[in-house]
Design an enzyme around this catalytic site. Structure first.
Site, short mmCIF file in Angstrom:
data_model
loop_
_atom_site.label_atom_id
_atom_site.label_comp_id
_atom_site.label_asym_id
_atom_site.label_seq_id
_atom_site.Cartn_x
_atom_site.Cartn_y
_atom_site.Cartn_z
N HIS A 166 0.76 -1.31 -0.10
CA HIS A 166 0.03 -0.31 0.15
C HIS A 166 1.46 1.03 0.05
O HIS A 166 1.15 2.03 0.41
CB HIS A 166 -1.16 0.23 1.15
CG HIS A 166 -1.42 -1.03 0.60
ND1 HIS A 166 -3.11 -1.00 2.48
CD2 HIS A 166 -2.23 -1.88 0.57
CE1 HIS A 166 -3.73 -2.26 1.57
NE2 HIS A 166 -3.38 -2.94 0.56
N CYS A 177 3.07 13.67 -13.34
CA CYS A 177 4.04 13.62 -13.88
C CYS A 177 4.94 12.43 -13.49
O CYS A 177 5.52 11.27 -13.51
CB CYS A 177 5.44 14.56 -13.75
SG CYS A 177 6.28 14.63 -12.77
N THR A 259 -3.61 -8.79 10.76
CA THR A 259 -4.10 -8.72 8.95
C THR A 259 -5.24 -9.16 9.52
O THR A 259 -5.71 -10.20 9.66
CB THR A 259 -3.65 -8.84 8.32
OG1 THR A 259 -4.44 -7.95 7.40
CG2 THR A 259 -3.11 -9.96 8.07
#
Length: 426
Positions: A166, A177, A259
């Site tokens: 991430h 750019c 997680t």
């Protein structure tokens, strides 16, 4: 079915304690471990996670009560469509980065580094944007040091030890750019006020065009270098190549920590690694006992879809579990933690001159009549007997020994006693 072990029961339950010790020993024996981590491993560092009651979503609602934003909306790419939500996002990210800068790596981060030092880590994949893995010495995919100066890839794939799925909050990039810069204090102050700084690369190119009377080009703005929901990762091709390469190396263990396994991309990555690991027949398993190759360490249990994928769920804090693994590892395999001693001061090098100096010092001590260990008593006599200047006439110079290539070679490598009759010399 997934085996569940409560880390708090290890002190009272013998079965749990033995099962956890077996897992620790299995980790010590593995050679290609893949580690997948989430925001839960950084909670002890003072960084709140994204979904708990005291997490980042709750803090946003307290700080901006008039702005109606759901938790997911704050990290969704659609927020850039509205100036108000964009300003809230910039302000919030600035506060988050300041809290990350004040944090220190947790024992779990050091555990991953230990696996890498002991040549056990194949690769680390993280959802976190705090960059704490880089502080313990794991080169991240979003770090400036990982950039490639040649070839088709944007990063040096072989040197990456931690893949940042991430992005990194310590970097900023231009929306026009894609130029990449460190998030300096100047940029952070503008983010704090809800504004975006101008891209230096675009600005210099536009000024150069104006100087030669050409039309000015659009100057892009800088945004935090993190990847939001429904947004393409700027290093997606390189990360896909790393993922494919690691699958081809046949990992032998998968450790998932901190997680909730809710993001689709992460779920696919975990299932790919688990499928590859389970396809390899374990030679260490005995009988019908199922080895724990896919380990999930988290306070919350995994969902039912993971019952055939995760072998063991360890309920508890990741810091407490990783600390226990290191303690068990040192007790059961102390040889893995021994440090090799050398004759000369230095890391990993042995000097021949240092060894000769050591012998000379022992010889001089013998000449002075000092007591030496028995194995060193004959050093001086041996060196005296082998001296080329022994028994010389006055004025005679010692003869230098011949080089190995000029020494006289025997006609046969057999001697006259042990050789066969047909090969004895006449």
């Amino acid at each position: 079915m997934t085996l569940t072990l409560n880390l708090d029961d290890a002190a009272t339950d013998q079965h749990t304690r033995r099962a956890l010790s077996d897992i620790s020993l299995s980790i010590a024996k593995r050679k290609k471990i893949v580690v997948v981590t989430g925001a839960g491993i950084s909670c002890s560092c003072g960084i709140p996670d994204f979904r708990s009651s005291d997490g980042l979503y709750a803090l946003v609602k307290e700080q901006y009560p008039d702005v109606v934003l759901k938790g997911r909306d704050l990290f969704d790419a659609a927020l850039f469509r509205d100036p108000t939500s964009t300003a809230v996002f910039y302000t919030f990210i600035a506060q988050l980065k300041r809290s990350i800068d004040a944090a220190e790596p947790a024992p779990t981060h050091h555990f991953i580094k230990t696996l890498d030092t002991k040549k056990k880590l194949l690769r680390s994949y993280t959802q976190n944007i705090d960059g704490l893995e880089a502080r313990v010495g794991l080169l991240g995919s979003s770090c400036h040091e990982a950039k490639s100066t040649r070839g088709k890839t944007k990063i040096r794939v072989k040197d990456i030890r931690n893949v940042q799925l991430h992005g990194d909050i310590h970097r900023v990039r231009c929306i026009a750019c894609s130029a990449d810069y460190p998030c300096s204090e100047e940029y952070l102050q503008l983010f704090q006020s809800g504004k975006a700084p101008e891209c230096p690369e675009c600005l210099s190119r536009s000024e150069a065009r104006i100087a030669r009377s050409a039309r000015a080009i659009r100057v892009g703005s800088l945004r935090p270098g993190i990847v939001l929901y429904d947004e393409t990762h700027p290093l997606s091709d390189d990360i896909g190549s790393i993922h494919t390469a690691d699958l081809g190396k046949k990992p032998d263990m998968l450790i998932i920590m901190g997680t909730s396994l809710k993001v689709h991309g992460l779920k696919k990555l975990v299932k790919d690694f688990a499928r590859s690991i389970h396809s390899i027949t374990s030679t260490a398993s005995s009988g019908s006992k199922k080895p724990c190759k896919v380990i999930f360490v988290n306070k919350t249990a995994p969902g039912s879809e993971w019952s055939d994928i995760i072998d063991c769920h360890i309920s508890g804090e990741t810091d407490a579990w990783t600390t226990k693994v290191i303690e068990d590892w040192k007790k059961m395999r102390p040889a893995d933690w021994e440090v090799q001693q050398t004759l000369v001061a230095g890391v990993g090098e042995t000097s021949m001159s240092g060894g000769l100096q050591h012998v000379k010092s022992r010889v001089s001590a013998t000449a002075k009549g000092k007591n030496l260990p028995r194995e060193r008593e004959n050093v001086a006599p041996l060196m005296a007997e082998s001296s080329p200047s022994k028994d010389l006439f006055p004025g005679e110079k010692p003869i230098a020994p011949l080089s190995p290539s000029k020494r006289r070679q025997k006609a046969s490598h057999y001697d006259d006693v042990n050789s066969s009759p047909s090969k004895r010399q006449t």
